[in-house]
Write a protein that holds these residues in place. Structure first.
Motif, mmCIF file in Angstrom:
data_model
loop_
_atom_site.group_PDB
_atom_site.id
_atom_site.type_symbol
_atom_site.label_atom_id
_atom_site.label_comp_id
_atom_site.label_asym_id
_atom_site.label_seq_id
_atom_site.Cartn_x
_atom_site.Cartn_y
_atom_site.Cartn_z
ATOM 1 N N PHE A 182 0.923 -1.264 0.100
ATOM 2 C CA PHE A 182 -0.003 0.030 0.085
ATOM 3 C C PHE A 182 0.993 1.238 0.179
ATOM 4 O O PHE A 182 1.769 1.315 0.854
ATOM 5 C CB PHE A 182 -0.879 0.036 1.177
ATOM 6 C CG PHE A 182 -1.687 1.078 1.319
ATOM 7 C CD1 PHE A 182 -2.331 1.633 0.391
ATOM 8 C CD2 PHE A 182 -1.662 2.026 2.394
ATOM 9 C CE1 PHE A 182 -3.500 2.730 0.604
ATOM 10 C CE2 PHE A 182 -2.462 3.093 2.588
ATOM 11 C CZ PHE A 182 -3.305 3.696 1.621
ATOM 12 N N TRP A 223 5.777 2.228 11.465
ATOM 13 C CA TRP A 223 4.404 2.360 10.457
ATOM 14 C C TRP A 223 4.483 1.676 9.521
ATOM 15 O O TRP A 223 3.895 0.899 9.100
ATOM 16 C CB TRP A 223 4.136 3.730 10.441
ATOM 17 C CG TRP A 223 2.633 3.884 9.934
ATOM 18 C CD1 TRP A 223 2.043 3.071 9.079
ATOM 19 C CD2 TRP A 223 1.557 5.213 10.299
ATOM 20 N NE1 TRP A 223 0.948 3.689 8.777
ATOM 21 C CE2 TRP A 223 0.717 4.789 9.516
ATOM 22 C CE3 TRP A 223 2.042 6.300 11.057
ATOM 23 C CZ2 TRP A 223 -0.579 5.753 9.448
ATOM 24 C CZ3 TRP A 223 0.733 7.194 11.216
ATOM 25 C CH2 TRP A 223 -0.460 6.654 10.255
ATOM 26 N N VAL A 251 4.914 -2.247 9.420
ATOM 27 C CA VAL A 251 3.748 -2.597 9.587
ATOM 28 C C VAL A 251 3.163 -2.879 8.123
ATOM 29 O O VAL A 251 2.586 -3.993 7.903
ATOM 30 C CB VAL A 251 2.805 -1.945 10.612
ATOM 31 C CG1 VAL A 251 1.431 -2.583 10.325
ATOM 32 C CG2 VAL A 251 3.281 -2.040 11.893
ATOM 33 N N ASP A 252 3.160 -2.122 7.422
ATOM 34 C CA ASP A 252 2.425 -2.199 5.862
ATOM 35 C C ASP A 252 3.344 -3.373 5.268
ATOM 36 O O ASP A 252 2.756 -3.949 4.583
ATOM 37 C CB ASP A 252 2.910 -0.708 5.381
ATOM 38 C CG ASP A 252 1.506 0.223 5.417
ATOM 39 O OD1 ASP A 252 0.548 -0.292 6.103
ATOM 40 O OD2 ASP A 252 1.622 1.232 5.246
ATOM 41 N N ILE A 310 2.446 -6.633 6.675
ATOM 42 C CA ILE A 310 0.900 -6.837 6.081
ATOM 43 C C ILE A 310 0.934 -7.271 4.426
ATOM 44 O O ILE A 310 0.278 -8.448 4.344
ATOM 45 C CB ILE A 310 -0.280 -5.481 6.145
ATOM 46 C CG1 ILE A 310 -0.576 -5.384 7.877
ATOM 47 C CG2 ILE A 310 -1.237 -6.118 5.627
ATOM 48 C CD1 ILE A 310 -0.955 -4.019 7.839
ATOM 49 N N MET A 364 0.204 -13.274 11.427
ATOM 50 C CA MET A 364 0.273 -11.930 11.135
ATOM 51 C C MET A 364 -1.129 -11.076 11.948
ATOM 52 O O MET A 364 -0.599 -10.249 12.463
ATOM 53 C CB MET A 364 -0.182 -11.653 9.779
ATOM 54 C CG MET A 364 -0.025 -10.090 9.430
ATOM 55 S SD MET A 364 -0.908 -9.651 7.977
ATOM 56 C CE MET A 364 -2.538 -9.826 8.412
ATOM 57 N N VAL A 384 0.801 -8.181 13.919
ATOM 58 C CA VAL A 384 0.813 -6.632 13.688
ATOM 59 C C VAL A 384 0.355 -5.985 14.617
ATOM 60 O O VAL A 384 0.858 -4.733 15.204
ATOM 61 C CB VAL A 384 -0.246 -6.691 12.322
ATOM 62 C CG1 VAL A 384 -0.549 -5.289 12.263
ATOM 63 C CG2 VAL A 384 0.651 -7.347 11.128
ATOM 64 N N PRO A 385 -1.021 -6.399 15.587
ATOM 65 C CA PRO A 385 -1.206 -5.524 16.527
ATOM 66 C C PRO A 385 -0.159 -5.681 17.560
ATOM 67 O O PRO A 385 -0.083 -4.619 18.489
ATOM 68 C CB PRO A 385 -2.470 -6.255 17.231
ATOM 69 C CG PRO A 385 -2.889 -7.098 15.896
ATOM 70 C CD PRO A 385 -1.498 -7.369 15.099
ATOM 71 N N PHE A 422 2.216 -2.622 16.686
ATOM 72 C CA PHE A 422 1.489 -1.728 17.044
ATOM 73 C C PHE A 422 1.555 -1.123 18.492
ATOM 74 O O PHE A 422 2.005 -0.063 19.032
ATOM 75 C CB PHE A 422 0.159 -1.666 16.613
ATOM 76 C CG PHE A 422 -0.749 -0.508 16.890
ATOM 77 C CD1 PHE A 422 -0.687 0.686 16.027
ATOM 78 C CD2 PHE A 422 -1.538 -0.289 17.977
ATOM 79 C CE1 PHE A 422 -1.124 1.834 16.169
ATOM 80 C CE2 PHE A 422 -2.255 0.999 18.198
ATOM 81 C CZ PHE A 422 -2.309 1.960 17.563
ATOM 82 N N GLY A 423 1.145 -2.082 19.530
ATOM 83 C CA GLY A 423 1.139 -1.996 20.762
ATOM 84 C C GLY A 423 2.561 -1.866 21.186
ATOM 85 O O GLY A 423 2.850 -0.810 22.301
ATOM 86 N N THR A 477 -17.894 -8.710 30.446
ATOM 87 C CA THR A 477 -17.436 -7.382 30.719
ATOM 88 C C THR A 477 -18.316 -6.632 31.654
ATOM 89 O O THR A 477 -18.049 -6.129 32.583
ATOM 90 C CB THR A 477 -17.445 -6.780 29.302
ATOM 91 O OG1 THR A 477 -16.804 -7.521 28.092
ATOM 92 C CG2 THR A 477 -16.580 -5.201 29.578
ATOM 93 N N GLY A 513 -7.653 -5.390 32.974
ATOM 94 C CA GLY A 513 -7.676 -5.723 31.558
ATOM 95 C C GLY A 513 -7.433 -7.116 31.271
ATOM 96 O O GLY A 513 -7.922 -7.728 30.443
ATOM 97 N N GLY A 571 -10.069 -9.438 32.260
ATOM 98 C CA GLY A 571 -11.139 -9.356 31.207
ATOM 99 C C GLY A 571 -11.015 -10.143 29.831
ATOM 100 O O GLY A 571 -11.827 -10.880 29.468
ATOM 101 N N TYR A 596 -12.906 -13.304 28.503
ATOM 102 C CA TYR A 596 -13.525 -13.444 27.088
ATOM 103 C C TYR A 596 -13.178 -14.429 26.360
ATOM 104 O O TYR A 596 -13.572 -14.995 25.587
ATOM 105 C CB TYR A 596 -13.550 -11.847 26.681
ATOM 106 C CG TYR A 596 -14.326 -11.612 25.236
ATOM 107 C CD1 TYR A 596 -15.501 -11.224 25.742
ATOM 108 C CD2 TYR A 596 -13.954 -11.949 24.279
ATOM 109 C CE1 TYR A 596 -16.379 -10.797 24.607
ATOM 110 C CE2 TYR A 596 -14.495 -11.638 23.236
ATOM 111 C CZ TYR A 596 -15.835 -11.409 23.287
ATOM 112 O OH TYR A 596 -16.588 -10.944 22.136
#
Lengths: 373, 294
Positions: free
Chosen positions: A4, A106, A109-110, A113, A126, A130-131, A134-135, A305, A348, A351, A355
């Protein structure tokens, strides 16, 4: 593999910033990275800058150099964090480097992906990778900028300060967690259980269903946590009052979802059961409850939650001196914001795990459902 | 006629509400009876009839469970009989809560829609940020509320804003998730059609994606506004000096004023209901304006 194009400019800017920081105003000072030793920071920044400017903008990166930019970005981010913790001077060259690493991350990441196929094992990797990048980038920015600008701990502690607090207060946090979880689990089981049972009971009386459903939907939108002070008055400070709040909060969503689920079995299948001469109970257990499972699990997941929220908020109104809500409330008052964050991290993680557990059980139990096939 | 009533929704709802009301009164008798017996004993009254006992449980000063009648009387007193400017008026507290809720909801849903638009168009955001937004739905982010109030307080940000910030971030996440789902809801066939028209990204966005997202948007706005109200009420627990339903709940729980708590709760519930129905009305107007047939 096409990448991209939107972020290719980011890569050039990021690379330029890194080179500028490396050759320009960066004061690497006397004590440098533990990992690479004195003087290497400049080199790593320079390498990242050159790679980001040369390879970053290319739409078709050759397979062998895909990991150059992500890898070097990671390395540089590590350098940034280590330097931020050292006693070295903080000049604006470091600020540029932080910005540059962020832009390179950034772009990385692209690239990651774009390099991943749409299907198969790699795409599953992936989905997590990827997250995570980011984290990690966010944590890096938080940490380095927090130290760079010397943000006071009472406003926003850095991730490392929170981590240290988390590690040094394990006994307290465990006690809080156990106290709160007790109320949550008891309330969750009772509330959801009652919701499912009542839904099955009123299943044979469509009149009551038509009356309960609009009320149930209405109640789901109401601020039910407000009953917390009343429950604390009724059931005392201990976990029983939290369980009561959780029961009230979880009951209606579970009821509404289960009622909807019991209507989910198709007319064909029901007719089939009728031709088998199946009794009401047989139809219920062999056809309609299994068909309702996706809906029941939906309710259970929403409620996981809600239960946490209910118990924590109820603890704001009164507890024995233990519990996650109590901890948040008192440590906020004492300005121990790092302890507040540590408790929030525990809440967190708990939770998400709860979940996730429900989602895993759902996958197991409703493997036949269209969304898992 | 009778059959229509039986098959419709109004009668069943009324019947169920009446059943709940009956249970409520029964609960009031059961829960308050002990207190009432003590009260009779303290008054030196030893021979009282059951009907006296029941009447007593319905008229206590601080009952364990006030009857709906008592709550309604308290609501009447604090909404109609008290001047709206008075600190005892629920209209005053309601306006405090509602203004923070609405401001926060507007900010939160606007930001949520903005982020959703970005996520739909920027692939890296979709893959990297969206999982965190979705995960945020599984954690009790409301636990951040007391901390945000205190932190903003250190920057001398007081009054409406801290509560609105909390209301905003609580509505932000559901709106983002719903809007992304909505903007993604056009199926590939429709997107292909837009491509055969050689529509630009902007045209596809406004002519296909936005109209398709409307039902999802309104559904998530309803969730968002309810969450905003809860957020504001919880924020008011920490920041009770400005009033609001949360402050009213807290004061009631300090002084054991159960009727006051229930009245505040009912008023908050009425506000939540009104907000959600308002969005429902807006939903109907918009979808009808877009040519949907009911």
């Amino acid at each position: 593999m096409k990448i991209f194009a939107g972020s290719s400019k980011l890569s050039i800017i990021g690379g330029a910033l890194m080179i500028f920081a490396a050759v320009g105003p960066l004061d690497v000072g006397g004590d440098m990275s533990l990992l690479t030793g004195t003087g290497w920071t400049r080199f790593i920044y320079l390498a990242l800058g050159i790679i980001a400017m040369r390879e970053g903008p290319i739409a078709d990166i050759p397979q062998k150099s895909i990991w150059n930019l992500p890898g070097l970005s990671l390395f540089a981010a590590f350098e940034l964090v280590v330097y931020a913790h050292s006693a070295g001077t903080r000049d604006w060259g470091h600020l540029l480097a932080i910005l540059g690493v962020w832009l390179c991350a950034w772009r990385s990441v692209d690239i990651v992906i774009a390099q991943t196929p749409a299907r198969g094992r790699a795409s599953q990797w992936m989905q997590w990778l990827v997250p995570l990048i980011f984290g990690a980038t966010l944590l890096m920015l938080w940490e380095t900028l927090g130290l760079y600008f010397n943000v006071p701990m009472v406003i926003l502690p850095t991730p490392s300060q929170i981590g240290i607090r988390l590690a040094t207060s394990v006994p307290v946090l465990t006690a809080d967690f156990l106290q709160t979880v007790q109320g949550i689990l008891a309330g969750y089981v009772m509330g959801c259980g009652a919701g499912i049972l009542i839904a099955i009971l009123i299943d044979r009386i469509p009149f009551l269903q038509r009356g309960l459903l609009p009320l149930g939907n209405l109640v789901s939108a109401l601020p039910i946590v407000g009953v917390a002070p009343i429950m604390v008055m009724w059931f005392g400070f201990d976990w029983q009052s939290k369980a009561a709040v959780v029961v009230i909060m979880t009951f209606f969503p579970q009821l509404v979802n289960t009622v909807a689920g019991l209507g989910a079995a198709g007319a064909m299948e029901r007719d089939l059961m009728k031709t088998y001469g199946a009794s009401y109970g047989q139809t219920l257990f062999a056809l309609r409850l299994p068909a309702a499972l996706p809906f029941i699990f939906n309710g259970l997941k929403i409620n996981s939650t809600l239960a946490l929220i209910g118990a924590i908020v109820a603890e704001f109104f009164g507890t024995p001196i233990v519990g996650m809500g109590f901890r948040i409330n008192t440590e906020v008052g004492r300005m121990n914001i790092d302890m507040v964050w540590a408790t929030i991290v525990v809440a967190g993680v708990a939770g998400s795990l709860f979940y996730g557990l429900l989602a895993a059980i759902e996958r197991r139990v409703t493997f036949w459902h269209a969304s898992y096939r | 006629m009778l059959n229509a009533l039986w098959q419709g929704k109004a009668l069943p709802v009324l019947v169920v509400a009446a059943i709940i009301g009956l249970f409520w009164y029964a609960g009031s008798i059961l829960l308050n009876a002990d207190l009432q017996r003590d009260a009779f004993v303290n008054a030196g009254k030893t021979d009282y009839s059951t009907s006296e006992l029941i009447a007593g449980t319905f008229a206590q000063e601080r009952p364990k469970l006030p009857t709906p009648g008592q709550i309604m009387a308290e609501l009447y007193k604090t909404v109609i009989d008290t001047a709206p400017t008075s600190k005892r008026s629920l209209i005053y507290h309601g306006s405090v809560t509602l203004s923070a809720t609405l401001l926060g909801f507007l900010i939160g849903s606007a930001l949520g829609m903005g982020l959703a638009i970005l996520v739909v168009h920027v692939r890296s955001l979709d893959k990297s940020l969206m999982p965190w937004v979705v995960a945020s739905q599984t954690i009790p982010i409301i636990a951040l509320a007391p901390m945000i109030v205190v932190i903003l307080n250190q920057f001398d940000v007081t009054g409406l804003i801290p509560k609105a910030v909390i209301a905003a971030y609580l509505s932000f996440f559901p709106v983002t998730v719903g809007m992304v789902k909505g903007l993604r809801s056009p199926d590939p066939l429709q997107l292909d059609l837009m491509r055969t028209y050689s529509a630009s990204r902007l045209q596809t966005f406004f002519m296909l994606r936005v109209p398709a997202s409307v039902p999802f948007l309104f559904a998530s706005l309803k969730v968002g506004v309810a969450a905003s109200l809860v957020g504001t009420v919880v924020a008011e627990l920490t920041k009770s000096e400005d009033g609001g339903f949360g402050a009213r709940l807290l004061a009631g729980s300090y002084y054991g004023q159960t009727i006051q708590i229930w009245a505040a709760l009912f008023a908050a519930a009425a506000c939540a209901w009104a907000l959600v129905s308002l969005i429902g009305v807006a939903d109907r107007i918009v979808t009808r304006g877009m040519g949907a047939r009911p």
